[in-house]
Design a protein around this motif. Structure first.
Motif, PDB file in Angstrom:
ATOM      1  N   ASN A  47      17.183 -18.683 -54.915  1.00 37.32           N
ATOM      2  CA  ASN A  47      16.101 -17.711 -55.100  1.00 37.32           C
ATOM      3  C   ASN A  47      16.108 -16.615 -54.044  1.00 37.32           C
ATOM      4  OD1 ASN A  47      15.113 -19.009 -57.349  1.00 37.32           O
ATOM      5  ND2 ASN A  47      13.720 -20.291 -56.169  1.00 37.32           N
ATOM      6  N   ASP A  48      16.466 -16.965 -52.818  1.00 40.58           N
ATOM      7  CA  ASP A  48      16.409 -15.979 -51.743  1.00 40.58           C
ATOM      8  C   ASP A  48      17.686 -15.935 -50.913  1.00 40.58           C
ATOM      9  OD1 ASP A  48      16.118 -18.447 -50.592  1.00 40.58           O
ATOM     10  OD2 ASP A  48      14.368 -17.941 -49.396  1.00 40.58           O
ATOM     11  N   ASN A  69      15.641 -10.925 -47.610  1.00 37.40           N
ATOM     12  CA  ASN A  69      14.192 -10.747 -47.477  1.00 37.40           C
ATOM     13  C   ASN A  69      13.599 -10.378 -48.844  1.00 37.40           C
ATOM     14  OD1 ASN A  69      14.624  -7.974 -47.885  1.00 37.40           O
ATOM     15  ND2 ASN A  69      14.354  -7.455 -45.729  1.00 37.40           N
ATOM     16  N   GLU A  70      12.309 -10.060 -48.869  1.00 37.92           N
ATOM     17  CA  GLU A  70      11.624  -9.767 -50.129  1.00 37.92           C
ATOM     18  C   GLU A  70      12.190  -8.528 -50.817  1.00 37.92           C
ATOM     19  OE1 GLU A  70       9.734  -9.226 -46.917  1.00 37.92           O
ATOM     20  OE2 GLU A  70       9.944 -11.385 -46.957  1.00 37.92           O
ATOM     21  N   GLU A  71      12.816  -7.640 -50.054  1.00 42.11           N
ATOM     22  CA  GLU A  71      13.381  -6.404 -50.596  1.00 42.11           C
ATOM     23  C   GLU A  71      14.825  -6.574 -51.061  1.00 42.11           C
ATOM     24  OE1 GLU A  71      12.845  -3.967 -47.223  1.00 42.11           O
ATOM     25  OE2 GLU A  71      10.682  -3.857 -47.435  1.00 42.11           O
ATOM     26  N   GLY A  72      15.358  -7.805 -50.921  1.00 42.03           N
ATOM     27  CA  GLY A  72      16.738  -8.058 -51.324  1.00 42.03           C
ATOM     28  C   GLY A  72      17.764  -7.662 -50.291  1.00 42.03           C
ATOM     29  N   LYS A  75      18.692 -10.695 -44.460  1.00 42.71           N
ATOM     30  CA  LYS A  75      17.769 -11.036 -43.376  1.00 42.71           C
ATOM     31  C   LYS A  75      18.488 -11.838 -42.295  1.00 42.71           C
ATOM     32  CE  LYS A  75      13.593 -13.802 -42.685  1.00 42.71           C
ATOM     33  NZ  LYS A  75      12.567 -14.593 -43.385  1.00 42.71           N
TER      34      LYS A  75
END
Length: 86
Positions: A47-48, A69-72, A75
């Motif tokens: 998922n991440d 991260n949430e922005e793809g 990280k």
């Protein structure tokens, strides 16, 4: 056993887009470690993040875990290497 270390990311905007960008990213590693040879075995998607599993030129197994991260954007990268017999 397994060794792990976190590597700094040297990607300008934190995101690799396209085959050429990925090739250039790995080319830098090959330039820094002459004789390195990776035989990719698995590419797993979560998922991440993604997990790349490969065999090194030494015959040892390794894996790179790339967390987004949430922005793809990248990280964190963690590298896992099979320990050498002692």
């Amino acid at each position: 056993g397994v060794q792990t270390c976190a590597l700094p990311i040297y990607i300008a905007d934190g995101k690799l887009t396209g085959k050429t960008a990925l090739e250039n990213h790995f080319r830098k590693a090959f330039e820094e470690i002459p004789g390195m040879n990776l035989d990719f075995k698995h590419f797993l998607i979560g998922n991440d993040g993604v997990l790349l599993v490969y065999k090194r030129e030494t015959g040892r197994m390794s894996a790179d875990f790339v967390l987004f991260n949430e922005e793809g954007k990248v990280k964190e990268v963690r590298v896992f290497n099979e320990e050498y017999d002692q």
